[in-house]
Design a protein around this motif. Structure first.
Motif, PDB file in Angstrom:
ATOM      1  N   HIS A 454       5.230  17.469  -1.333  1.00  0.00           N
ATOM      2  CA  HIS A 454       4.698  15.945  -1.194  1.00  0.00           C
ATOM      3  C   HIS A 454       5.632  15.064  -1.281  1.00  0.00           C
ATOM      4  O   HIS A 454       6.006  14.196  -0.771  1.00  0.00           O
ATOM      5  CB  HIS A 454       3.749  15.489  -2.254  1.00  0.00           C
ATOM      6  N   ILE A 455       6.612  15.291  -2.774  1.00  0.00           N
ATOM      7  CA  ILE A 455       7.639  14.297  -2.889  1.00  0.00           C
ATOM      8  C   ILE A 455       8.722  14.662  -1.937  1.00  0.00           C
ATOM      9  O   ILE A 455       9.307  13.516  -1.257  1.00  0.00           O
ATOM     10  CB  ILE A 455       8.230  14.582  -4.126  1.00  0.00           C
ATOM     11  N   ALA A 456       9.280  15.518  -1.349  1.00  0.00           N
ATOM     12  CA  ALA A 456      10.306  15.888  -0.623  1.00  0.00           C
ATOM     13  C   ALA A 456      10.036  15.264   0.821  1.00  0.00           C
ATOM     14  O   ALA A 456      10.668  14.774   1.531  1.00  0.00           O
ATOM     15  CB  ALA A 456      10.741  17.385  -0.531  1.00  0.00           C
ATOM     16  N   LEU A 457       8.981  15.690   1.085  1.00  0.00           N
ATOM     17  CA  LEU A 457       8.374  15.060   2.479  1.00  0.00           C
ATOM     18  C   LEU A 457       8.448  13.492   2.547  1.00  0.00           C
ATOM     19  O   LEU A 457       9.000  13.003   3.336  1.00  0.00           O
ATOM     20  CB  LEU A 457       7.015  15.571   2.906  1.00  0.00           C
ATOM     21  N   THR A 458       7.802  13.041   1.317  1.00  0.00           N
ATOM     22  CA  THR A 458       7.798  11.328   1.324  1.00  0.00           C
ATOM     23  C   THR A 458       9.185  11.025   1.498  1.00  0.00           C
ATOM     24  O   THR A 458       9.338  10.039   2.163  1.00  0.00           O
ATOM     25  CB  THR A 458       7.233  10.994   0.141  1.00  0.00           C
ATOM     26  N   ARG A 459       9.980  11.401   0.528  1.00  0.00           N
ATOM     27  CA  ARG A 459      11.421  10.961   0.523  1.00  0.00           C
ATOM     28  C   ARG A 459      11.995  10.937   1.862  1.00  0.00           C
ATOM     29  O   ARG A 459      12.776   9.818   2.389  1.00  0.00           O
ATOM     30  CB  ARG A 459      12.100  11.589  -0.523  1.00  0.00           C
ATOM     31  N   GLU A 460      12.024  11.997   2.595  1.00  0.00           N
ATOM     32  CA  GLU A 460      12.641  12.186   3.898  1.00  0.00           C
ATOM     33  C   GLU A 460      12.127  11.033   4.815  1.00  0.00           C
ATOM     34  O   GLU A 460      12.801  10.556   5.471  1.00  0.00           O
ATOM     35  CB  GLU A 460      12.490  13.522   4.541  1.00  0.00           C
ATOM     36  N   LEU A 461      10.781  10.984   4.635  1.00  0.00           N
ATOM     37  CA  LEU A 461      10.264   9.863   5.729  1.00  0.00           C
ATOM     38  C   LEU A 461      10.658   8.412   5.220  1.00  0.00           C
ATOM     39  O   LEU A 461      11.059   7.825   6.266  1.00  0.00           O
ATOM     40  CB  LEU A 461       8.760  10.200   5.728  1.00  0.00           C
ATOM     41  N   LEU A 462      10.605   8.019   4.045  1.00  0.00           N
ATOM     42  CA  LEU A 462      10.789   6.839   3.964  1.00  0.00           C
ATOM     43  C   LEU A 462      12.276   6.413   4.140  1.00  0.00           C
ATOM     44  O   LEU A 462      12.731   5.443   4.551  1.00  0.00           O
ATOM     45  CB  LEU A 462      10.924   6.572   2.106  1.00  0.00           C
ATOM     46  N   GLU A 491      15.299   2.192  -4.101  1.00  0.00           N
ATOM     47  CA  GLU A 491      15.915   3.460  -4.239  1.00  0.00           C
ATOM     48  C   GLU A 491      15.830   4.371  -3.139  1.00  0.00           C
ATOM     49  O   GLU A 491      16.486   5.160  -2.969  1.00  0.00           O
ATOM     50  CB  GLU A 491      15.163   3.993  -5.685  1.00  0.00           C
ATOM     51  N   SER A 492      14.636   4.433  -2.527  1.00  0.00           N
ATOM     52  CA  SER A 492      14.150   5.407  -1.536  1.00  0.00           C
ATOM     53  C   SER A 492      14.176   5.038  -0.228  1.00  0.00           C
ATOM     54  O   SER A 492      13.871   6.088   0.435  1.00  0.00           O
ATOM     55  CB  SER A 492      13.059   6.179  -2.027  1.00  0.00           C
ATOM     56  N   ALA A 493      13.923   3.918   0.295  1.00  0.00           N
ATOM     57  CA  ALA A 493      13.394   3.538   1.439  1.00  0.00           C
ATOM     58  C   ALA A 493      14.588   3.303   2.376  1.00  0.00           C
ATOM     59  O   ALA A 493      15.681   2.798   2.081  1.00  0.00           O
ATOM     60  CB  ALA A 493      12.508   2.129   1.540  1.00  0.00           C
ATOM     61  N   GLY A 494      14.392   3.506   3.783  1.00  0.00           N
ATOM     62  CA  GLY A 494      15.572   2.974   4.862  1.00  0.00           C
ATOM     63  C   GLY A 494      15.756   1.337   4.808  1.00  0.00           C
ATOM     64  O   GLY A 494      14.578   0.837   4.390  1.00  0.00           O
TER      65      GLY A 494
END
Ligand code: BF8
Length: 643
Positions: A454-462, A491-494
């Motif tokens: 969940h977390i890894a996929l979310t981070r890549e998309l953000l 911290e995490s979004a483009g």
């Protein structure tokens, strides 16, 4: 598998479990290895008593079951029976909500209508007369019409008319518009019993139809009528993870799915007499915390803290601080009954549909809801007196989050008070500030490192300027690592997504609620298409769905209705269909010709994100939109490819 979770609180509790020789789901899952290969491939048939039969997945003998069914038939039947199970669970939940609405209309059970505006909006969709009628009159008429949707025999479900005209036409053309909720589920069971439907495509099409009866029927009713009864969520702050349990308070964990119970437990926990009783026993108040989707329901409307997601239910008990766990239906591990026996924790079942051997059952009757909820809270107070402080180990782990977004509120929120439309969201997609949006939903499963996917996929998309909306145990996973805080945008979004989140003060991952609230994702898509500029149907939008750690039949039903609604849908591990290349091809390829959506299976979340982003970019190009403004090249694991 060595690593069991990426969540520090979970790892800490697993160590305590191991030290105390307490068995958890990971131990039982290990003991099941190697799991049955025929079952995994979907080629075991036990539908009749000539079996169980199984097909050689390598093309050798046997190629057919005793009746002559081949791998394609067997795999398709097994899969759509999973759709039926999932659709039944969501929809039966919806039915209970409709009953509660009827009770509210009759002034019984302590239920009241807390969102009369939504009541009138939904009632108007059913053609119910509003002028001159009281809320209770309208609620009664709406509940009666909603109940009819379950037993309806012909025609189409009312909420299908929310979808764009093109989508409705497409459903009609392929004869997958659901006629009635119960009817489509029953028809799956009929068609897949011995000696009926053997055409795998025909069987799978009925799976699509029944799933639409879930997403655009039972689940949508559950969401909308829960909003009517318990009020529509609004953004609010809360806390998550096992650290929300309190050493010095009475801890009640509500676990399962239906807010008709948990809403009343929350109300009862605020009862002055019960609070006095708690204090008299030396407790500093009554602390309610949730597990699984019940947690999401009371989080969304009251900001009640979340103790954890699916794989943490046993760990909550192992803290030794849970005085009472009250459960209703779905995702409740049978192992809880023996585990709670090792602690003072009182386990209580409440639903007519769920009893556990040796566990006290307090029958929840909606007509006596508040009275029974008070009885359950009183049991927790009694149980607290038996708590052994030497057995208490609460991990010091809790994160803040913002939850409470809905398709009604969030994107209007984006537009501000004076521009309350989806226009800013659509414009952000059109001008490329946002690449697209993805719904990440579903469960945990011990076959994948807990929360990791969940977390890894979310981070890549953000990172790639993709807005994420989330529900169920996926949302809890993201919340635990801080992705549901507005600061996560920094911290995490483009850069594009960050600009939007900063301007409005929202997190880059928006919590839309429980699993029945995946219907909020559908209504969000309706609003986006309705706002204009991004095509005329869902299948044209730069959007996708994902269930990276799925385990439940409900996830399959959700995936099916996403695909039937035209959405590319990722699952971390494959459906149990690999024993039939034809069924696999139908799901991952052929179905796209019919609905515009399809599945893909990919365990690696970084690779899955890449595939999803390719899809979003393809949809953008088809719509002739500009390339993403800031992240035209995909960014993975901190590396800009091709830069
Ligand atoms: O309905 S996400 S493990 S809790 S099935 Fe269950 Fe899966 Fe969690 Fe909610 Ni949904």
């Amino acid at each position: 598998m060595n690593q069991k979770s990426v969540d520090p609180a979970t790892l800490e509790m697993l160590q305590i479990a191991q030290n105390g020789k307490l068995e958890t789901i990971w131990d039982r899952w290990d003991a099941q290895q190697p799991q049955c290969g025929f079952g995994q491939l979907g080629v075991c048939c036990k539908i009749c008593n000539m079996g169980p039969c199984r097909i050689d997945p390598f093309g050798g003998e046997p190629r057919r079951g005793a009746c002559g069914a081949d791998a394609d038939t067997i795999v398709a039947r097994n899969l759509v029976r999973m759709v039926a199970g999932g659709a039944a669970a969501h929809s039966d939940h919806g039915r209970d909500v409709v009953h509660a609405l009827l009770l509210a209309a009759e002034d019984k059970g302590g239920y009241v209508i807390k969102d009369p505006i939504k009541l009138r909006r939904v009632a108007a969709e059913f053609g119910i007369a509003l002028d001159g009628h009281s809320d209770t009159e309208i609620a009664k008429a709406l509940a009666e019409r909603a109940l009819e949707m379950f037993g309806q025999q012909e025609g189409e479900l009312r909420f299908l008319s929310r979808a764009p005209a093109k989508r409705q036409e497409l459903w009609r053309k392929h004869e997958i518009s659901p006629r009635g909720i119960d009817r489509e589920i029953v028809e799956i069971m009929h068609r897949t019993t011995m000696g009926v439907d053997t055409d795998y495509r025909h069987i799978l099409m009925q799976g699509l139809r029944a799933s639409l009866a879930d997403g655009w029927g039972g689940s949508m009713l559950a969401t909308d009528l829960q909003d009517v009864l318990f009020h529509s969520p609004q953004p609010l702050r809360a806390a998550v993870n096992l650290g929300v349990l309190k050493k010095d308070a009475i801890n009640i964990v509500v676990h399962g799915h239906e807010p008709v119970l948990s809403e009343m437990i929350v109300a009862a926990s605020r009862d002055p007499e019960l609070l006095r009783m708690a204090e008299a026993h030396g407790a500093k108040g009554i602390n309610i915390a949730g597990i699984c989707c019940t947690a999401n329901e009371i989080l969304m409307r009251h900001g009640i803290p979340v103790a954890g997601n699916f794989l943490q239910q046993e760990l909550a008990v192992i803290t030794g601080a849970v005085d009472l766990m009250v459960v209703d239906v779905q995702c409740i591990m049978p192992a809880l009954s023996s585990l709670t026996g090792c602690f003072h924790t009182k386990l209580v079942t409440t639903s007519t549909k769920n009893k556990m051997p040796g566990v006290e059952h307090i029958q929840f009757e909606e007509a006596r809801a508040l009275e029974l909820a008070k009885e359950i809270v009183a049991r927790a107070v009694e149980s607290y007196t038996r708590r052994d402080p030497r057995k208490v180990n609460i991990p010091d782990s809790r994160s803040g989050l913002i939850a409470g977004f809905t398709s009604d509120s969030v994107f209007r929120f984006l537009g501000g008070r004076y521009r309350g439309t989806y226009r800013p969201l659509n414009d952000a997609v059109i001008d490329g500030r946002l690449r697209g949006a993805v719904g990440i939903v579903g469960c945990n499963n011990p076959n994948i490192v807990h929360d990791w996917a969940h977390i890894a996929l979310t981070r890549e998309l953000l990172k790639n300027d993709v807005l994420v909306v989330s529900t169920g145990c996926a949302a809890i996973a993201d919340a635990k690592c801080g992705l549901l805080r507005p600061e996560a945008a920094f911290e995490s979004a483009g850069p594009g997504l960050r600009e939007i989140c900063e301007a409005v003060g929202i997190p880059p991952v928006l919590h839309l609620g429980s699993c029945v609230d995946n219907s909020r994702i559908l209504t969000t898509l309706v609003e986006i298409v309705g706002e204009g500029g991004l095509g005329e149907d869902f299948s044209q939008l730069p959007v996708a769905g994902s269930a990276p750690e799925w385990m439940s039949e409900k996830a399959i039903a959700i995936g099916f209705y996403f695909v039937a609604s035209g959405v590319l849908t990722h699952f971390g591990t494959p459906h149990p269909v690999l024993g039939s290349p034809a069924v696999h091809k139908f799901l991952t390829d052929d179905v796209e010709e019919l609905t515009g959506g399809k599945f893909f299976f990919e365990l690696d979340p970084v690779k899955a994100a890449a595939q999803i982003i390719d899809h979003l970019d393809k949809k953008r190009a088809e719509l002739k939109l500009a390339p993403p403004m800031y992240t035209a090249k995909k960014t993975f694991q901190g590396v800009t490819e091709g830069a």
